[in-house]
Design an enzyme around this catalytic site. Structure first.
Site, PDB file in Angstrom:
ATOM      1  N   LYS A  18     -12.673  -4.902 -32.143  1.00 36.52           N
ATOM      2  CA  LYS A  18     -13.246  -3.863 -31.896  1.00 36.52           C
ATOM      3  C   LYS A  18     -14.515  -3.319 -32.357  1.00 36.52           C
ATOM      4  O   LYS A  18     -15.228  -2.506 -32.405  1.00 36.52           O
ATOM      5  CB  LYS A  18     -12.085  -2.485 -31.871  1.00 36.52           C
ATOM      6  CG  LYS A  18     -10.975  -2.508 -31.169  1.00 36.52           C
ATOM      7  CD  LYS A  18      -9.880  -1.644 -31.279  1.00 36.52           C
ATOM      8  CE  LYS A  18      -8.723  -1.726 -30.059  1.00 36.52           C
ATOM      9  NZ  LYS A  18      -7.853  -2.786 -30.565  1.00 36.52           N
TER      10      LYS A  18
HETATM   11  C1  LIG Z   1      -7.044  -3.073 -29.600  1.00 40.66           C
HETATM   12  C2  LIG Z   1      -6.210  -4.445 -29.974  1.00 40.66           C
HETATM   13  C3  LIG Z   1      -5.587  -5.345 -28.893  1.00 40.66           C
HETATM   14  C4  LIG Z   1      -5.707  -4.769 -27.537  1.00 40.66           C
HETATM   15  O1  LIG Z   1      -6.892  -4.798 -26.637  1.00 40.66           O
HETATM   16  P1  LIG Z   1      -6.968  -3.928 -25.700  1.00 40.66           P
HETATM   17  O2  LIG Z   1      -8.703  -3.987 -25.057  1.00 40.66           O
HETATM   18  O3  LIG Z   1      -6.561  -2.652 -25.626  1.00 40.66           O
HETATM   19  O4  LIG Z   1      -6.126  -4.435 -24.405  1.00 40.66           O
HETATM   20  C5  LIG Z   1      -5.175  -6.578 -29.266  1.00 40.66           C
HETATM   21  N1  LIG Z   1      -5.091  -6.927 -30.539  1.00 40.66           N
HETATM   22  C6  LIG Z   1      -5.600  -6.174 -31.533  1.00 40.66           C
HETATM   23  C7  LIG Z   1      -5.564  -6.753 -32.952  1.00 40.66           C
HETATM   24  C8  LIG Z   1      -6.229  -5.054 -31.213  1.00 40.66           C
HETATM   25  O5  LIG Z   1      -6.666  -4.125 -32.175  1.00 40.66           O
END
Ligand SMILES: *Cc1c(COP(=O)(O)O)cnc(C)c1O
Length: 430
Positions: A107
């Site tokens: 993210k």
């Molecule tokens: C947010 C997250 C996900 C999921 O991603 P999405 O875009 O919400 O499907 C998977 N793994 C980790 C470690 C995350 O922080």
């Protein structure tokens, strides 16, 4: 680029307004009015392009003309100042490591990109924007880090007291400056409900500009399409069909991958790899879309009962179930299966995967049984030490803490405790 609301009851708006608002006034998610594929030569010459050049070309149409090209170049360069390596585990499976950013979560890229866009839009504005975000762990840290020091933007993060890991809590409570952490006496769902109430509270929104930094915000969602291009650059010389297995929660990441495919990136197929929260897995089998309350798992960033971006996926495929099925498979795995996969990856390939990546690995394995000639890339969405307890318990080996994690562990936590929406509101208005 203009954006329309998927609820179709709000006026179309510019990229700038879509970023500042987050959600359309009719509560719909924003979606770009058009998607123009990149020229064939872009993909043929991808080896000659740097990550920033790839990202710039890929995102340009979605943000212009509101962000001028020279500013956009700087934004992508600053956003992408770390590595995105593909690690080959076998002839048919690789992993794309998305955890080399400052908070070691994928993210980071979306948060850094969005922060810079908002900073640019707000630089001559005396009205401050408040980014309000609820986190179950990783979003908060990435957003806190991405927005630190951005002028004209305040960030308020709500997290459930005692329910995020020590590392995650340090990442969101130790930065200070324009970042405030609210420790909520309750669950993640309580945090999210308070945030939703705030967005609907006219008394509050008439006094301050609130926006979200979840993947519903186009500036956090769209830059994730870069990952798929970076992986393609590193793998296309193998001349196999490339398939991506994406550990999915809110389905923002996989949906961004589908946008890369719409831009012409030769992706053969997508796999949405889920934990027990498997609304999409069930949908592809039964054709019935039945969201359920989330259940807790060891891959907790994917504990989502009603994935917010699935509606964008439906839009890409114009609600055509057959076409979606052609391009998307989805599998779901239990925590026991996930632990076994972590051990298998460690024993067979000497690779340490986190629980989310391990779910992605299982998706690859299952798909390859039917499609052995493909090359499957699973996305490693977080560094394994962010899930230290589970990882060390499974592989029975101590993991060294990376520098990004060590640097926050010694810092002092600063949070403000709240229990009710009224307390949140007073905090925001103070
Ligand atoms: C947010 C997250 C996900 C999921 O991603 P999405 O875009 O919400 O499907 C998977 N793994 C980790 C470690 C995350 O922080």
């Amino acid at each position: 680029m203009n954006y329309y609301s998927l609820n179709k009851k709000a006026p179309n708006t510019s990229f700038k307004d879509a970023v500042i608002k987050g959600l359309a006034p009719d509560k719909g998610l924003y979606f770009p009015e058009s998607i123009t594929p990149l020229p064939q030569s872009f993909f043929e010459n991808i080896d000659d392009l740097s990550h920033s050049e790839i990202a710039f070309e890929a995102i340009k149409q979605f943000v212009s003309p509101e962000i001028p090209e020279d500013i956009l170049k700087t934004i992508v360069e600053e956003t992408l100042s770390f590595e995105f390596p593909v690690v080959k585990l076998s002839e048919s499976i690789s992993t794309l490591e998305l955890f080399h950013g400052p908070t070691m979560a994928f993210k980071d890229v979306g948060a850094r990109f969005m922060a810079r866009c908002l900073g640019y839009f707000n630089k001559n504005n005396d009205r401050e924007v408040t980014v309000l975000v609820a986190t179950s762990g990783d979003t908060g840290g990435a957003v806190a880090n991405g927005f630190l020091g951005v002028k004209g933007v305040n960030v308020v993060i709500l997290y459930p007291s005692g329910k995020v890991s020590d590392i995650q809590e340090k990442q969101l409570t130790t930065l200070g400056h324009n970042i405030k952490a609210l420790e909520v006496n309750g669950t993640f769902d309580d945090c999210q409900a308070m945030v939703k109430t705030a967005f609907l509270d006219d008394k509050l929104t008439s006094k301050m500009q609130l926006t979200s930094a979840n993947s519903i915000n186009v500036a956090r969602w769209l830059p994730q399409l870069f990952y798929f291009m970076f992986a393609y650059k590193q793998l296309h010389n193998q001349h196999k069909n490339i398939v991506f297995s994406v550990p999915s929660g809110n389905f923002g990441n996989i949906c961004a991958g589908m946008m890369a495919q719409q831009l012409g990136l030769p992706i053969h197929h997508f796999i949405a790899s889920n934990n027990a929260n498997n609304v999409v897995t069930r949908y592809l089998i039964s054709r019935l879309y039945e969201p359920k309350p989330s259940v807790q798992t060891i891959s907790n960033a994917m504990d989502v009962g009603a994935p917010s971006n699935f509606i964008r996926i439906q839009e890409i495929y114009e609600n055509n179930y057959e076409e979606l099925r052609e391009n998307l498979s989805s599998y779901s795995y239990s925590d026991d299966e996930t632990r076994e996969a972590m051990l298998e990856i460690f024993n067979n390939f000497k690779y340490v995967a986190d629980p989310h990546g391990a779910v992605g690995y299982l998706g690859c394995k299952e798909y390859l049984e039917e499609n052995p000639d493909s090359h499957c890339v699973f996305l490693e969405t977080a560094h394994p030490t962010k899930f230290l307890d589970v990882v060390e318990d499974v592989i029975k080996e101590k993991q060294p803490l990376p520098e990004q994690i060590q640097s926050v562990m010694g810092k002092d936590k600063k949070s403000f405790k709240i229990s009710t929406y009224d307390e949140l509101k007073s905090f925001l208005l103070a």
